[in-house]
Design an enzyme around this catalytic site. Structure first.
Site, mmCIF file in Angstrom:
data_model
loop_
_atom_site.group_PDB
_atom_site.id
_atom_site.type_symbol
_atom_site.label_atom_id
_atom_site.label_comp_id
_atom_site.label_asym_id
_atom_site.label_seq_id
_atom_site.Cartn_x
_atom_site.Cartn_y
_atom_site.Cartn_z
ATOM 1 N N LYS A 170 24.908 -46.402 5.468
ATOM 2 C CA LYS A 170 25.173 -46.630 4.046
ATOM 3 C C LYS A 170 26.405 -47.522 3.949
ATOM 4 O O LYS A 170 27.530 -47.078 4.151
ATOM 5 C CB LYS A 170 25.450 -45.325 3.289
ATOM 6 C CG LYS A 170 25.471 -45.594 1.776
ATOM 7 C CD LYS A 170 26.396 -44.707 0.980
ATOM 8 C CE LYS A 170 27.796 -45.185 0.874
ATOM 9 N NZ LYS A 170 28.023 -46.448 0.156
ATOM 10 N N GLY A 201 23.789 -47.352 -1.657
ATOM 11 C CA GLY A 201 23.953 -46.322 -2.678
ATOM 12 C C GLY A 201 25.411 -45.958 -2.858
ATOM 13 O O GLY A 201 26.285 -46.492 -2.163
ATOM 14 N N GLY A 203 28.736 -43.387 -2.782
ATOM 15 C CA GLY A 203 29.218 -42.354 -1.865
ATOM 16 C C GLY A 203 28.729 -40.974 -2.271
ATOM 17 O O GLY A 203 28.130 -40.248 -1.465
ATOM 18 N N VAL A 206 24.218 -41.179 -1.925
ATOM 19 C CA VAL A 206 23.658 -41.416 -0.577
ATOM 20 C C VAL A 206 24.635 -40.973 0.529
ATOM 21 O O VAL A 206 24.247 -40.337 1.510
ATOM 22 C CB VAL A 206 23.280 -42.905 -0.423
ATOM 23 C CG1 VAL A 206 22.862 -43.218 1.012
ATOM 24 C CG2 VAL A 206 22.157 -43.252 -1.399
ATOM 25 N N GLY A 207 25.924 -41.295 0.350
ATOM 26 C CA GLY A 207 26.921 -40.939 1.377
ATOM 27 C C GLY A 207 26.950 -39.436 1.614
ATOM 28 O O GLY A 207 27.011 -38.976 2.762
ATOM 29 N N CYS A 279 43.168 -51.967 7.033
ATOM 30 C CA CYS A 279 43.662 -50.586 7.177
ATOM 31 C C CYS A 279 44.910 -50.517 8.032
ATOM 32 O O CYS A 279 45.811 -49.741 7.767
ATOM 33 C CB CYS A 279 42.568 -49.711 7.760
ATOM 34 S SG CYS A 279 41.823 -50.442 9.221
ATOM 35 N N GLU A 377 49.386 -46.270 0.319
ATOM 36 C CA GLU A 377 48.636 -47.426 0.812
ATOM 37 C C GLU A 377 48.282 -48.290 -0.397
ATOM 38 O O GLU A 377 47.586 -47.834 -1.306
ATOM 39 C CB GLU A 377 47.355 -46.967 1.513
ATOM 40 C CG GLU A 377 46.571 -48.129 2.080
ATOM 41 C CD GLU A 377 45.258 -47.719 2.756
ATOM 42 O OE1 GLU A 377 44.494 -46.969 2.141
ATOM 43 O OE2 GLU A 377 45.017 -48.176 3.891
#
Ligand code: NAD
Length: 475
Positions: A170, A201, A203, A206-207, A279, A377
């Site tokens: 996904k 999809g 999160g 579908v996640g 990241c 962050e």
């Protein structure tokens, strides 16, 4: 405008059912240039069952046969580099030259490297009266972000397939086009049905099926710490293996004896790549108080060279951010930093001179170690400078984060830099601006995650141990 209408399940393109779509925006023009379907729970479940059914035969194939398919995928990616680079430059906003080199060149290397690691891997070992064998873990759910979208997919899907696992992917709903092109390449490579599946999809829809489905043996997730926590929670109900690659707030620690020019320039580059949407970006620059004024001048000169421009322009050094939401979030942080008393060293919240596009000026702020911008962050082109008075304080500040993903240490004395690096709790540290190594483990300490990607370390994540015991021979 391209309208994708299908998911890829059990070796076929399958019409999506919901009728709902995601619009994919060009980060420079803000125009919608493609749409992809929004998948349902039922479609995600179908994909999981297809991967389950394919696992037995795929995992039993000789390694060489599996790697032969991967060789074809590598060739397919090479053949479509221009198209892939352009799609990523548009959906993510990274300048085209860099997008082709890093966002496509990286995955070409990493697909090939997964096959290389698998071909050389020692799959079994005798330990006393046991034969210890390594076996693929099973069905892997892969959930990925938008910032280096194809590479994050590659670092999961390539080693998982090489190891003998089957996969449901996904991808990010914000930058999904690269995943559609990759799926076309995988389809053309002729993998057996069900070995690789893709469902676009959200999160939560579908996640979360991938994170919770009992037929998924492992979920490999890259994204925010917030979503990673949810994935871990859901996965715990079926005790599946969870590999999390999450956020960061990495420090570049410049020691007093460092070559300041090289250190400041290197730290800025390590922060601003992909407009700070990385990241492991070095987003906190720790500078000795006594050298702050000098460092500030170097930083102002260096950042002035990072000119903003359209992502498809070959001469652009820094592109727009991925989306309007990301731009607004980053602008909000810059404003908050200034309200909390930050000194603006460069850039700031003024709108860059473009009518369209999600641009934010590359910005440097001097903040205190306790300020919001020293902790959160930001995921944009924002570097914070924090000054320190002695080495112990510098190490304390570097470690004063919920994250521990990357970082750097700069010193003229390499052994001293290494000694300091050993005291920083983070998964990767570059000594004096050393380059990225795609075979070294990449992953986080603390809330930056619990997985490792790249090379043999990333490959082993997708394996189980099995111990077979033999009776000692009777004398
Ligand atoms: P995100 O967490 O919003 O989304 C990442 C993926 O998770 C997307 O596919 C999304 O749809 C999915 N998702 C969201 N909620 C979910 C849920 N409840 N269940 C299952 N899946 C869910 O992150 P993003 O904005 O796409 O990416 C930026 C973040 O990713 C940053 O925090 C960045 O540091 C991190 N990141 C980490 C690494 C690493 O290797 N450590 C690499 C790249 C990005």
């Amino acid at each position: 405008m391209t309208h994708y209408t299908d998911h890829y399940i059990n070796g076929q393109w399958v019409k999506a059912q919901s009728g709902k779509t995601f619009e994919v925006h060009d980060s420079t023009t803000e125009e919608v240039f493609a749409t992809v379907p929004q998948g349902t729970r039922a479609e995600a479940e179908q994909a999981v069952l297809a991967a389950r059914a394919a696992f037995d035969s795929w995992s039993q194939l000789p390694v060489e046969t599996r790697c032969g398919y991967i060789d074809k995928i590598v060739q397919g990616l090479k053949d479509r580099t221009d198209e892939m680079g352009t799609a990523i430059a548009r959906e993510v906003g990274m300048p085209i030259k860099l997008a082709k080199m890093i966002q496509v060149g990286g995955p070409v290397f990493n697909w090939g490297n997964a096959a290389k690691v698998a071909r050389r891997f020692v799959w079994e070992d005798k330990v006393g009266n046991s034969l210890v064998v390594r076996e693929p873990i099973g069905v892997v759910g892969c959930i990925t972000p938008w910032n280096f979208p194809l590479n994050q997919i590659t670092l999961k899907v390539a080693p998982a397939l090489a190891a003998g696992c089957t996969v449901v992917l996904k991808p990010s709903e914000i930058a999904p086009i690269n995943a559609m092109i990759l799926t076309e390449i995988i389809h053309a490579a002729g993998l057996p049905a069900g070995v690789f599946n893709l469902v676009n999809g959200t999160g939560p829809e579908v996640g979360e099926v991938l994170a919770s489905h009992p037929e998924v043996d492992m979920v490999s997730f890259t994204g925010s710490t917030r979503a990673g926590k949810r994935v871990g929670e859901l996965a715990s109900q079926s005790i599946k293996r969870v590999a999390l690659e999450l956020g960061g707030k990495s420090a570049s620690l410049i020691l007093p004896d460092a070559d300041l020019e090289a250190a400041v320039k290197g730290s800025i580059s390590a922060c601003m790549l992909n407009s700070g949407q990385t990241c492991s970006a070095h987003t906190r620059m720790l500078v000795p108080e006594s050298r702050y004024e000098e460092a500030k001048k170097i930083a102002q000169t260096a950042i002035a060279k990072l000119t903003l421009g359209p992502s498809l322009d070959e001469s652009t050094r820094l592109g727009p951010l991925v989306s309007a939401a990301q731009r607004d979030r980053v602008m909000g942080f810059i404003e908050q930093g200034i309200q909390e008393g930050a000194e603006v060293v460069a850039g700031g919240p003024q709108k860059p001179p473009f009518d369209k596009g999600y641009f934010v000026q590359p910005t440097i702020l001097r903040v205190k170690a306790i300020d919001t911008l020293a902790k959160e962050e930001i995921f944009g082109p924002v570097l914070v400078i924090i000054t320190y008075t002695d080495e112990a304080e510098a190490i304390r500040i570097a470690n004063d984060s919920i994250y521990g993903l990357g970082g750097g240490v700069w010193s003229n004395d390499e052994a001293h830099a290494v000694a300091v690096a050993r005291r920083i709790r983070t998964g990767q540290i570059d000594i004096n601006g050393a380059p990225f190594n795609s075979n070294a483990p990449f992953g986080g300490y603390k809330q930056s995650g619990n997985g490792r990607e790249n090379g043999k370390f990333g490959f082993e994540e997708f394996l189980e141990f099995k111990a077979l015991q033999f009776k000692p021979a009777t004398p």
